[in-house]
Design a protein around this motif. Structure first.
Motif, PDB file in Angstrom:
ATOM      1  N   ARG A  71      83.672  48.479 -51.845  1.00 42.18           N
ATOM      2  CA  ARG A  71      84.558  49.038 -50.818  1.00 42.18           C
ATOM      3  C   ARG A  71      84.551  48.208 -49.537  1.00 42.18           C
ATOM      4  NH1 ARG A  71      82.175  53.469 -49.094  1.00 42.18           N
ATOM      5  NH2 ARG A  71      80.433  53.616 -50.548  1.00 42.18           N
ATOM      6  N   LEU A  72      83.654  47.243 -49.451  1.00 44.79           N
ATOM      7  CA  LEU A  72      83.503  46.439 -48.234  1.00 44.79           C
ATOM      8  C   LEU A  72      82.986  45.072 -48.670  1.00 44.79           C
ATOM      9  CD1 LEU A  72      83.319  46.424 -45.029  1.00 44.79           C
ATOM     10  CD2 LEU A  72      80.934  47.166 -45.321  1.00 44.79           C
ATOM     11  N   THR A  73      83.378  44.032 -47.941  1.00 48.05           N
ATOM     12  CA  THR A  73      82.760  42.725 -48.199  1.00 48.05           C
ATOM     13  C   THR A  73      81.820  42.394 -47.042  1.00 48.05           C
ATOM     14  OG1 THR A  73      84.461  41.447 -47.062  1.00 48.05           O
ATOM     15  CG2 THR A  73      84.813  41.905 -49.414  1.00 48.05           C
ATOM     16  N   SER A  74      80.853  41.561 -47.365  1.00 45.65           N
ATOM     17  CA  SER A  74      79.950  41.091 -46.315  1.00 45.65           C
ATOM     18  C   SER A  74      80.747  40.333 -45.255  1.00 45.65           C
ATOM     19  CB  SER A  74      78.873  40.193 -46.935  1.00 45.65           C
ATOM     20  OG  SER A  74      78.042  39.653 -45.943  1.00 45.65           O
ATOM     21  N   GLU A  75      81.746  39.591 -45.688  1.00 48.52           N
ATOM     22  CA  GLU A  75      82.536  38.815 -44.730  1.00 48.52           C
ATOM     23  C   GLU A  75      83.236  39.734 -43.717  1.00 48.52           C
ATOM     24  OE1 GLU A  75      85.608  36.469 -46.517  1.00 48.52           O
ATOM     25  OE2 GLU A  75      86.067  35.406 -44.642  1.00 48.52           O
ATOM     26  N   THR A  76      83.815  40.819 -44.212  1.00 48.20           N
ATOM     27  CA  THR A  76      84.499  41.768 -43.311  1.00 48.20           C
ATOM     28  C   THR A  76      83.504  42.385 -42.327  1.00 48.20           C
ATOM     29  OG1 THR A  76      86.030  42.285 -45.094  1.00 48.20           O
ATOM     30  CG2 THR A  76      85.958  43.826 -43.241  1.00 48.20           C
ATOM     31  N   LEU A  77      82.334  42.743 -42.848  1.00 43.91           N
ATOM     32  CA  LEU A  77      81.291  43.343 -42.010  1.00 43.91           C
ATOM     33  C   LEU A  77      80.821  42.368 -40.932  1.00 43.91           C
ATOM     34  CD1 LEU A  77      79.185  45.572 -41.419  1.00 43.91           C
ATOM     35  CD2 LEU A  77      77.787  44.591 -43.260  1.00 43.91           C
ATOM     36  N   VAL A  78      80.536  41.132 -41.354  1.00 43.09           N
ATOM     37  CA  VAL A  78      80.068  40.127 -40.393  1.00 43.09           C
ATOM     38  C   VAL A  78      81.154  39.860 -39.350  1.00 43.09           C
ATOM     39  CG1 VAL A  78      79.473  37.671 -40.169  1.00 43.09           C
ATOM     40  CG2 VAL A  78      78.357  39.080 -41.927  1.00 43.09           C
ATOM     41  N   ALA A  79      82.403  39.775 -39.813  1.00 41.60           N
ATOM     42  CA  ALA A  79      83.508  39.530 -38.871  1.00 41.60           C
ATOM     43  C   ALA A  79      83.610  40.671 -37.858  1.00 41.60           C
ATOM     44  CB  ALA A  79      84.819  39.363 -39.632  1.00 41.60           C
ATOM     45  N   ALA A  80      83.398  41.914 -38.318  1.00 43.81           N
ATOM     46  CA  ALA A  80      83.478  43.061 -37.407  1.00 43.81           C
ATOM     47  C   ALA A  80      82.356  43.007 -36.368  1.00 43.81           C
ATOM     48  CB  ALA A  80      83.404  44.365 -38.206  1.00 43.81           C
ATOM     49  N   CYS A  81      81.176  42.607 -36.817  1.00 44.44           N
ATOM     50  CA  CYS A  81      80.051  42.488 -35.880  1.00 44.44           C
ATOM     51  C   CYS A  81      80.312  41.369 -34.867  1.00 44.44           C
ATOM     52  CB  CYS A  81      78.745  42.240 -36.636  1.00 44.44           C
ATOM     53  SG  CYS A  81      78.189  43.681 -37.582  1.00 44.44           S
ATOM     54  N   LEU A  82      80.841  40.247 -35.353  1.00 45.16           N
ATOM     55  CA  LEU A  82      81.141  39.130 -34.447  1.00 45.16           C
ATOM     56  C   LEU A  82      82.191  39.536 -33.418  1.00 45.16           C
ATOM     57  CD1 LEU A  82      81.188  36.170 -37.023  1.00 45.16           C
ATOM     58  CD2 LEU A  82      79.466  36.582 -35.234  1.00 45.16           C
ATOM     59  N   GLU A  83      83.159  40.343 -33.879  1.00 44.37           N
ATOM     60  CA  GLU A  83      84.204  40.823 -32.964  1.00 44.37           C
ATOM     61  C   GLU A  83      83.599  41.724 -31.872  1.00 44.37           C
ATOM     62  OE1 GLU A  83      88.148  43.428 -33.749  1.00 44.37           O
ATOM     63  OE2 GLU A  83      87.662  41.956 -35.311  1.00 44.37           O
ATOM     64  N   ARG A  84      82.696  42.579 -32.303  1.00 47.82           N
ATOM     65  CA  ARG A  84      82.021  43.466 -31.338  1.00 47.82           C
ATOM     66  C   ARG A  84      81.218  42.641 -30.321  1.00 47.82           C
ATOM     67  NH1 ARG A  84      82.166  48.596 -29.104  1.00 47.82           N
ATOM     68  NH2 ARG A  84      80.062  49.175 -28.426  1.00 47.82           N
ATOM     69  N   ILE A  85      80.518  41.618 -30.830  1.00 48.81           N
ATOM     70  CA  ILE A  85      79.735  40.759 -29.934  1.00 48.81           C
ATOM     71  C   ILE A  85      80.658  40.055 -28.950  1.00 48.81           C
ATOM     72  CG2 ILE A  85      78.309  38.662 -29.856  1.00 48.81           C
ATOM     73  CD1 ILE A  85      77.108  39.564 -32.573  1.00 48.81           C
ATOM     74  N   ALA A  86      81.784  39.522 -29.471  1.00 52.19           N
ATOM     75  CA  ALA A  86      82.718  38.812 -28.592  1.00 52.19           C
ATOM     76  C   ALA A  86      83.240  39.731 -27.491  1.00 52.19           C
ATOM     77  CB  ALA A  86      83.877  38.246 -29.416  1.00 52.19           C
ATOM     78  N   ALA A  87      83.459  41.001 -27.851  1.00 54.77           N
ATOM     79  CA  ALA A  87      84.011  41.947 -26.879  1.00 54.77           C
ATOM     80  C   ALA A  87      82.976  42.398 -25.856  1.00 54.77           C
ATOM     81  CB  ALA A  87      84.579  43.171 -27.621  1.00 54.77           C
ATOM     82  N   ARG A  88      81.721  42.461 -26.243  1.00 51.44           N
ATOM     83  CA  ARG A  88      80.733  43.166 -25.435  1.00 51.44           C
ATOM     84  C   ARG A  88      79.624  42.298 -24.874  1.00 51.44           C
ATOM     85  NH1 ARG A  88      80.616  47.969 -23.453  1.00 51.44           N
ATOM     86  NH2 ARG A  88      78.564  48.488 -24.303  1.00 51.44           N
ATOM     87  N   ASP A  89      79.345  41.145 -25.486  1.00 54.37           N
ATOM     88  CA  ASP A  89      78.119  40.458 -25.087  1.00 54.37           C
ATOM     89  C   ASP A  89      78.243  39.724 -23.752  1.00 54.37           C
ATOM     90  OD1 ASP A  89      75.392  40.331 -25.915  1.00 54.37           O
ATOM     91  OD2 ASP A  89      75.623  38.149 -26.084  1.00 54.37           O
ATOM     92  N   GLY A  90      79.469  39.496 -23.290  1.00 56.34           N
ATOM     93  CA  GLY A  90      79.625  38.944 -21.951  1.00 56.34           C
ATOM     94  C   GLY A  90      78.957  39.834 -20.926  1.00 56.34           C
ATOM     95  N   GLU A  91      79.080  41.145 -21.115  1.00 58.90           N
ATOM     96  CA  GLU A  91      78.434  42.075 -20.190  1.00 58.90           C
ATOM     97  C   GLU A  91      76.956  42.290 -20.524  1.00 58.90           C
ATOM     98  OE1 GLU A  91      80.092  46.032 -20.109  1.00 58.90           O
ATOM     99  OE2 GLU A  91      79.055  46.495 -18.228  1.00 58.90           O
ATOM    100  N   LEU A  92      76.636  42.413 -21.829  1.00 55.87           N
ATOM    101  CA  LEU A  92      75.281  42.867 -22.191  1.00 55.87           C
ATOM    102  C   LEU A  92      74.256  41.750 -22.338  1.00 55.87           C
ATOM    103  CD1 LEU A  92      76.056  45.736 -24.733  1.00 55.87           C
ATOM    104  CD2 LEU A  92      75.633  45.883 -22.263  1.00 55.87           C
ATOM    105  N   ALA A  93      74.704  40.543 -22.690  1.00 53.99           N
ATOM    106  CA  ALA A  93      73.779  39.401 -22.835  1.00 53.99           C
ATOM    107  C   ALA A  93      72.619  39.709 -23.783  1.00 53.99           C
ATOM    108  CB  ALA A  93      73.246  38.946 -21.472  1.00 53.99           C
ATOM    109  N   ALA A  94      72.957  40.264 -24.936  1.00 52.77           N
ATOM    110  CA  ALA A  94      71.918  40.578 -25.929  1.00 52.77           C
ATOM    111  C   ALA A  94      71.581  39.381 -26.815  1.00 52.77           C
ATOM    112  CB  ALA A  94      72.369  41.745 -26.806  1.00 52.77           C
ATOM    113  N   TRP A  95      72.462  38.401 -26.867  1.00 55.67           N
ATOM    114  CA  TRP A  95      72.309  37.293 -27.821  1.00 55.67           C
ATOM    115  C   TRP A  95      71.996  35.976 -27.120  1.00 55.67           C
ATOM    116  CZ3 TRP A  95      72.410  38.278 -33.082  1.00 55.67           C
ATOM    117  CH2 TRP A  95      72.815  39.578 -33.442  1.00 55.67           C
TER     118      TRP A  95
END
Lengths: 448, 448
Positions: A21-45
């Motif tokens: 029902r899900l691919t690893s690629e889709t999951l990783v892409a979703a996580c990368l999208e979240r990081i791109a949207a949020r990590d400028g503020e949070l600096a977790a990475w």
């Protein structure tokens, strides 16, 4: 499902991948999208391996499942060696450092089919100088440390699972401050090869996740310990409330959260009693810092000898304290720890769990300090497993944690009992005070 | 003096340098000359930093003494990181590997004014696959392992002092085989940062030297433990003869050497009794290997996952054995070790020293095996300090060792009592059977 993919727990995502029902690629892409949207503020990475992660995910999508977390992305605290990513310990001394090999824990994750998404921000050398990472629950506050980025990334649902380390309180405290589950396994559960040492006697690899099931699966994969059967009913545990001699160093909200949890667990059927720490265990509040500083001074001998100017004043002060400890004081502290481990094993014949605060209170305002490890030191030096569960919130609306502790090597039983406790608290929360339990989610209760 | 400079002990050389009778440069040059003359046959060195060592020696000759071993060259087993020399673990996987930093122990030696002469040959990853190093007492025989090069270099007087590590018997056994002093301090005496791990629970940094004074000075410098006052008279120790359940695995010459030492120590005034190991300690003969293999399999996870073809078949077999150990077996073995440490502490209330074999016999013929760690495993897992003294010789004329063991953290007392024992044995040897004691030299008795 697409909008919530990055919010899936590791186990949910792995089940969806296994079911097609899900691919690893889709999951990783979703996580990368979240990081791109949020990590400028949070600096977790500290480093995000976007292209390499997507390539690994695509490769994993073409393979049969290698393990129960096949295809799941993980974050790795930047004190674990990675051969294909920089490993900098948040120190200018190691800018661009690329180790020859992966840490053992990173290798085990990769062998089991996990995708290493990148390196999460650590306090300088996993010690106390604060990093720039912000708390996702309120960016004006610290996420805690030293595993700051791992806690923040999991709390913000940038990644479902992350590795950290605890020498004083660097897993349990940031987990509590960020409202996620933090697991500090028994000392020696997960092999430390390739992790930058702070203190040989104390350094313990731990895990951040949003469900106990995720923590249990990852611990099993990394340590060989069995996963508890979360579906089966277990007997209500015998719980000791361990306020300790430092109870008055916790704030009123923490007192209230702990007392409330104790009452609700008793209502749910647990045998709840007060538990006093044995004398040698009480002495570990002080012994832990002495041992940590003595060992950290030596572990960072090369850095002090060759790059003293590039070490923060905060850390240098602590290392100088370590050099001021005599060998006799250090040996005595280690003897106290040996005595305490014996006394604690005796105490735990009467309890399945101790219930104790995860931290003194909610995450402090500002980034000048990652908070105080006071309520974590004893358990780290005892080497016993502990888990922080989100439970209630403080005066600023930030999460509080309760810490559950078991006897040495009882990690699987700890997780089973913690799941019993989380479920009991969630039921009580639904009946009486839902606002008290923003982050406590029974494993598997969030449907995909 | 010139012809014998490379034969000076570390303490003798340091005293001569402090007194202006010797320069570090002359000493280093003499050691380099010895290496050039002998290492073609012995293969004790993986890397010799000739030019850099001479330059460091000249720089140290212009400075006031930084420590009690100022200007003294040392050999470093090639599993310690060095930023200015290759660090290859005797594995093709790491050919040309140059770590970013020095190991903590290397830094401490350099800070104290020692010259790192080079890297000594190790068995592959400090495990059991034998290296090409030969025994200086008879090149047809193994020097033992895994600290093969350090033992051989010190025995051949190429360098007065060398670092090794012991996980099973990798310090005590090669010291005995080569006829030098080997010191395995209490677990945790010397910081392990920057040493390639085999087994977190067992890996212990140790020392090779030709005198107990050298071992004591180096241990003090590296651990902060006090140096015993070798000049003062101490009371005759209470000695337990620990033949152990494996006594019949030692050969007749080893039996004779141990019984002879026990008689002579009793004649010299020691209170000598038979000492039986407590049951949990006896169980460590087996538990040690199980723990070592479980941990080594994980410590070398990256190498197995990425370069399996470059690992020796000998080591792969042992690593596969490690993967076959269950977590439960491993946890049980560690629990046995905890029980044994407690029982052993009780036993040692009655003794200052245990006397036990260093090895099953003299160094085996050939280089196909580095010998058997049987008589070292228990003490390594107990974490208690032990020292090997040369005492007698075997049927091939090769040295035998006796091992003296003390309670945990009693390293300084162990060295003081070992010096009492070495002196007593040397006196008895002079009276009765000089050929029995080729290598036992009281500290300071060799004049410069």
């Amino acid at each position: 499902m697409s909008s919530a993919i990055h919010q899936l727990s590791a186990s949910e995502a792995a089940r969806a991948i296994r079911a097609g029902r899900l691919t690893s690629e889709t999951l990783v892409a979703a996580c990368l999208e979240r990081i791109a949207a949020r990590d400028g503020e949070l600096a977790a990475w500290a480093h995000v391996a976007a292209d390499a992660s997507l390539a690994q995910a695509r490769a994993l999508d073409r393979q049969p499942a290698r393990g129960p977390l096949h295809g799941v992305p993980v974050g790795i605290k930047d004190i674990f060696d990675t051969a294909d990513m920089p490993t900098e310990y948040n120190s200018a001394i190691y800018r661009g450092h690329r180790p020859r090999a992966d840490a053992a824990a990173v290798t085990l994750l990769r062998q089991a089919g996990c995708v290493v998404l990148g390196k999460t921000v650590t306090a300088e050398f996993a010690n106390l100088h604060p990093p720039a990472t912000r708390n996702p629950r309120n960016p004006a506050h610290t996420p805690g440390g030293s595993s700051s980025g791992s806690a923040a990334a999991v709390a913000d649902r940038m990644v479902p699972l992350a590795l950290g380390t605890q020498t004083a309180g660097s897993v349990i405290r940031p987990a509590a401050f960020c409202g996620v589950i933090g697991l500090k396994p028994s000392f020696g559960s997960i092999n430390r090869t390739g992790v930058k040492p702070v203190s040989d006697t104390l350094d313990t690899i731990g895990l951040f996740s949003n469900t106990l099931e995720d923590a249990a699966l990852a611990l099993s994969l990394l340590s060989g310990r069995p996963v508890p059967d979360f579906a089966s009913q277990i007997a209500a545990p015998r719980i000791g409330v361990a306020r300790t001699s430092r109870w008055n160093d916790a704030d009123a909200a923490t007192h209230a959260a702990l007392e409330s949890a104790a009452r609700r667990l008793a209502s749910a059927g647990a045998d709840v009693k007060d538990a006093a720490l044995p004398p040698a265990a009480e002495a570990l509040f002080d012994a832990q810092g002495l041992i940590m500083n003595f060992e950290a001074a030596r572990a960072l001998a090369w850095e002090q000898s060759n790059h003293r100017e590039a070490i923060s004043a905060t850390l240098l002060k602590r290392l100088d304290e370590g050099w001021a400890v005599s060998r006799e004081q250090y040996d005595n502290a280690r003897q106290t720890a040996r005595d305490a481990r014996r006394q604690f094993a005796d105490l735990m014949r009467g309890y399945d769990l101790l219930l104790t605060p995860s931290a003194r209170g909610e995450a402090p305002l500002g980034l000048a300090s990652t908070g105080d490890s006071l309520f974590n030191r004893v358990w780290t030096l005892l080497g016993v497993p502990s888990v922080s569960l989100p439970s209630g919130s403080g005066p600023n609306g930030l999460p509080l944690g309760i810490q559950l502790v078991s006897a040495i090597e009882q990690d699987t039983a700890l997780l089973a009992h913690a799941q019993w406790a989380a479920s009991a608290l969630a039921r009580a929360g639904r009946r009486h005070s839902p606002a008290q339990l923003p982050g406590t989610v029974p494993a598997g209760s969030v449907s995909t």
